[in-house]
Enzyme design. Structure first.
Site, PDB file in Angstrom:
ATOM      1  N   LYS A  65       0.814  -1.218   0.000  1.00  6.89           N
ATOM      2  CA  LYS A  65       0.000   0.000   0.000  1.00  6.89           C
ATOM      3  C   LYS A  65       0.847   1.268   0.000  1.00  6.89           C
ATOM      4  CE  LYS A  65      -4.132  -2.036   2.110  1.00  6.89           C
ATOM      5  NZ  LYS A  65      -5.150  -1.916   3.174  1.00  6.89           N
ATOM      6  N   ASP A 102     -10.462   2.499   2.678  1.00  8.93           N
ATOM      7  CA  ASP A 102     -10.672   1.803   3.948  1.00  8.93           C
ATOM      8  C   ASP A 102     -11.538   2.612   4.912  1.00  8.93           C
ATOM      9  OD1 ASP A 102      -9.227  -0.471   3.280  1.00  8.93           O
ATOM     10  OD2 ASP A 102      -7.335   0.347   4.016  1.00  8.93           O
TER      11      ASP A 102
END
Length: 267
Positions: A65, A102
Site C-alpha cells: 500500500k 478503507d
C-alpha cells in the site's frame, strides 16, 4: 472485458475477486477481476506489466500500500491522510489515481449498523497502518472525542499529533466511557486481546473489530461479555470499501449490502 486485479503478497486468500465479480453481476457490468501475486521486491514492475497489457484498475493489499502511494501519479485527499493507497484507477488522460477506501468503507458499515458517530466518544485501539486509514473519515463525522491508544504509547502519540486528536496509554483508560470502541490492532489476527481495561465496554453502544472471522472474533465476544450492547466484525467494512473501489472504476455503486449478506451466508 476491462481487466482489474488485486495485487499483494500473499494474495491467494483474498476474497476480492469473488466480491467484485458479484458487484459486476448486480450492476450489469462486464469485467475481468483476478489475483496478482507480486514478488516482494517487484511490485512496480508487476503492476506496470499488467498496465502494459491493458489493466484498468487495481486493489492493493499488504505489503504494497505504501509502494502504491509512492507510485500513483495523483492522490485523493483521503489517500494523503492515510499515507497509503489501496485502490488504483486509470484516468481518462492516462494518469493513475491513488485512493484509500478503507476509512469510507468503515464509516459506511458503521452507519449500516446504526453506530453513534456525530457527537460520540470514540476509542480506536491500535496505531498501525489500518488506523491511519480510518482516522480522517471518522473525524469527518464530528465525534465529540476521538481517542487513540496503543501498546506503545509513543507510536499512538505520533499518529495522534498528525490528526490533532488525543492519545492515551492503555492502562490510563480505566474508568472512562466510550460510545464506540474500534479494534484496529493486529491482536485479533492471532486470537489475542488488546490490553485495555475490560470495564471500558460497560454501556458502550458498539464494539467493532476491523478483522473478520467466521463466528466472530475474540474481541467481539470479550466486549459482549463485559457489557457492550452490540458487536461486529469487519466483514462489512471489507465489502463497503470494495464497493467504493468499484464505484471509482465503473461510475456506479453496487448493491454492497446484498453482497455482504451473501458473503455472510457463505462463511
Amino acid at each position: 472485458m476491462d481487466h482489474y486485479t488485486v495485487i499483494g503478497h500473499p494474495v491467494e486468500h483474498s476474497r476480492s475477486p469473488a466480491m467484485h465479480r458479484r458487484f459486476a453481476e448486480l450492476a450489469g457490468q462486464h469485467i475481468k477481476y483476478d489475483r496478482t501475486l507480486a514478488p516482494l521486491d517487484a511490485f512496480v514492475a508487476t503492476l506496470e506489466a499488467h498496465i502494459a497489457a491493458g489493466l484498468k484498475g487495481a486493489n492493493v493489499t499488504v505489503p504494497f500500500k505504501e509502494a502504491a502511494f509512492a507510485w500513483a501519479h495523483r492522490l485523493t485527499d483521503r489517500a494523503r491522510q492515510a499515507g497509503a493507497v489501496n485502490t488504483l484507477a486509470l484516468q481518462p488522460d492516462g494518469s493513475w489515481l491513488g485512493d484509500n477506501t478503507d476509512g469510507v468503507g468503515l464509516v459506511t458499515d458503521l452507519k449500516r449498523l446504526g453506530a453513534p458517530l456525530g457527537g460520540a466518544r470514540i476509542l480506536v485501539i491500535g496505531a498501525g497502518g489500518a488506523t491511519r486509514g480510518i482516522l480522517g473519515p471518522l473525524l469527518a463525522e464530528g465525534p465529540s472525542a476521538l481517542v487513540l491508544c496503543n501498546r506503545t504509547l509513543a507510536k499512538a502519540q505520533t499518529l495522534a499529533e498528525l490528526f490533532g486528536i488525543e492519545a492515551q496509554a492503555m492502562d490510563a483508560l480505566a474508568g472512562q466511557h466510550f460510545d464506540l470502541i474500534l479494534n484496529a490492532s493486529a491482536a485479533s489476527l492471532t486470537g489475542e486481546l488488546p490490553a485495555v481495561p475490560a470495564g471500558l465496554f460497560a454501556g458502550a453502544s458498539l464494539a467493532y473489530d476491523l478483522v473478520y472471522k467466521p463466528g466472530g472474533t475474540a474481541f467481539e465476544r470479550w466486549a459482549l461479555d463485559n457489557g457492550c450492547k452490540a458487536s461486529s466484525d469487519g466483514l462489512g467494512m471489507l465489502v463497503a470499501q470494495g464497493a467504493e473501489s468499484f464505484r471509482l472504476w465503473r461510475g456506479v455503486l453496487p448493491n454492497w449490502q446484498q453482497v455482504l449478506a451473501e458473503m455472510k451466508e457463505g462463511l
